[in-house]
Design a protein around this motif. Sequence first.
Motif, PDB file in Angstrom:
ATOM      1  N   PHE A 201      -7.084   4.421   1.514  1.00 53.38           N
ATOM      2  CA  PHE A 201      -7.573   3.359   0.640  1.00 53.38           C
ATOM      3  C   PHE A 201      -8.934   2.851   1.108  1.00 53.38           C
TER       4      PHE A 201
ATOM      5  N   LYS B  72      -8.638   5.203  -3.968  1.00 59.04           N
ATOM      6  CA  LYS B  72      -7.346   5.635  -3.438  1.00 59.04           C
ATOM      7  C   LYS B  72      -7.269   7.137  -3.589  1.00 59.04           C
TER       8      LYS B  72
ATOM      9  N   LYS C 231      -5.202  10.856  -2.066  1.00 62.81           N
ATOM     10  CA  LYS C 231      -4.112  11.446  -1.290  1.00 62.81           C
ATOM     11  C   LYS C 231      -4.676  12.585  -0.442  1.00 62.81           C
TER      12      LYS C 231
ATOM     13  N   THR D 148      -1.997   8.654   2.149  1.00 61.22           N
ATOM     14  CA  THR D 148      -2.869   7.962   1.207  1.00 61.22           C
ATOM     15  C   THR D 148      -3.965   7.217   1.964  1.00 61.22           C
TER      16      THR D 148
ATOM     17  N   GLU E  53      -9.028  -2.888  -5.164  1.00 62.79           N
ATOM     18  CA  GLU E  53      -8.893  -1.491  -4.770  1.00 62.79           C
ATOM     19  C   GLU E  53     -10.070  -0.697  -5.324  1.00 62.79           C
TER      20      GLU E  53
ATOM     21  N   LEU F 111       0.806  -1.214   0.000  1.00 63.13           N
ATOM     22  CA  LEU F 111       0.000   0.000   0.000  1.00 63.13           C
ATOM     23  C   LEU F 111       0.845   1.273   0.000  1.00 63.13           C
TER      24      LEU F 111
END
Length: 208
Positions: free
Chosen positions: A132, A146, A148, A130, A143, A106
């Motif tokens: 997730f 995702k 930031k 980050t 996933e 990750l």
Amino acid sequence: YQLSIGGVNSSVVSDRLLLGAIHGRENIDSSAIGRMVALKLNIEPKPSVVGGTPILDKRAELWRNGLSMFTSSPVKDDFLIYQVTHTGVLCCVNAQTGKILWRHKLAPDQLHASPLWADGKLYIPMRNGTFFILRPSETGVEELCKVKLAGSCLGAPVVWNGKIYVHTTETLYCFGETGESWALSSSPAHDLHIPSRVGFGIYLRKSL
């Protein structure tokens, strides 16, 4: 039951049959760093020879593996344990055997923040900021999202009233569908539902 030379900071996971724990210190029976273990809960502890708290001996250990983490805690779903290691790898462990079923990188590393398990998904903030949203299974992980975030993520996410809150070193984020929140029921712990849609939006961002 002493796991390591030094303190154990990660929380444990348990069910009616076992208790799982992980640490990131030197082991008491080898110079290796870190270990995950499962202890059987039906073993009676023995009185300590020096008095004080009774102790469990090796009979209580169901399995062990070489995963290492100092502060981030595991989460458990039925017979699977999910753990993020200090190297930023999400691992899926069979809770009955200790076998590592898969690993998924990750981030470069991880510190403190623990995963959240809700609505069949993992919500994992990482030290590098980050965040997730993942759908795991026994064979792998999908996933879903995702993103930031500003700052570093050092704390676990929290679910409340259909929203997910993530706190970074700079900002408090709230993820969920825009609009009115769901009304709280008389038993929110049982009736809480997280939207299944992947398209989460950040509709609250409040600098501290």
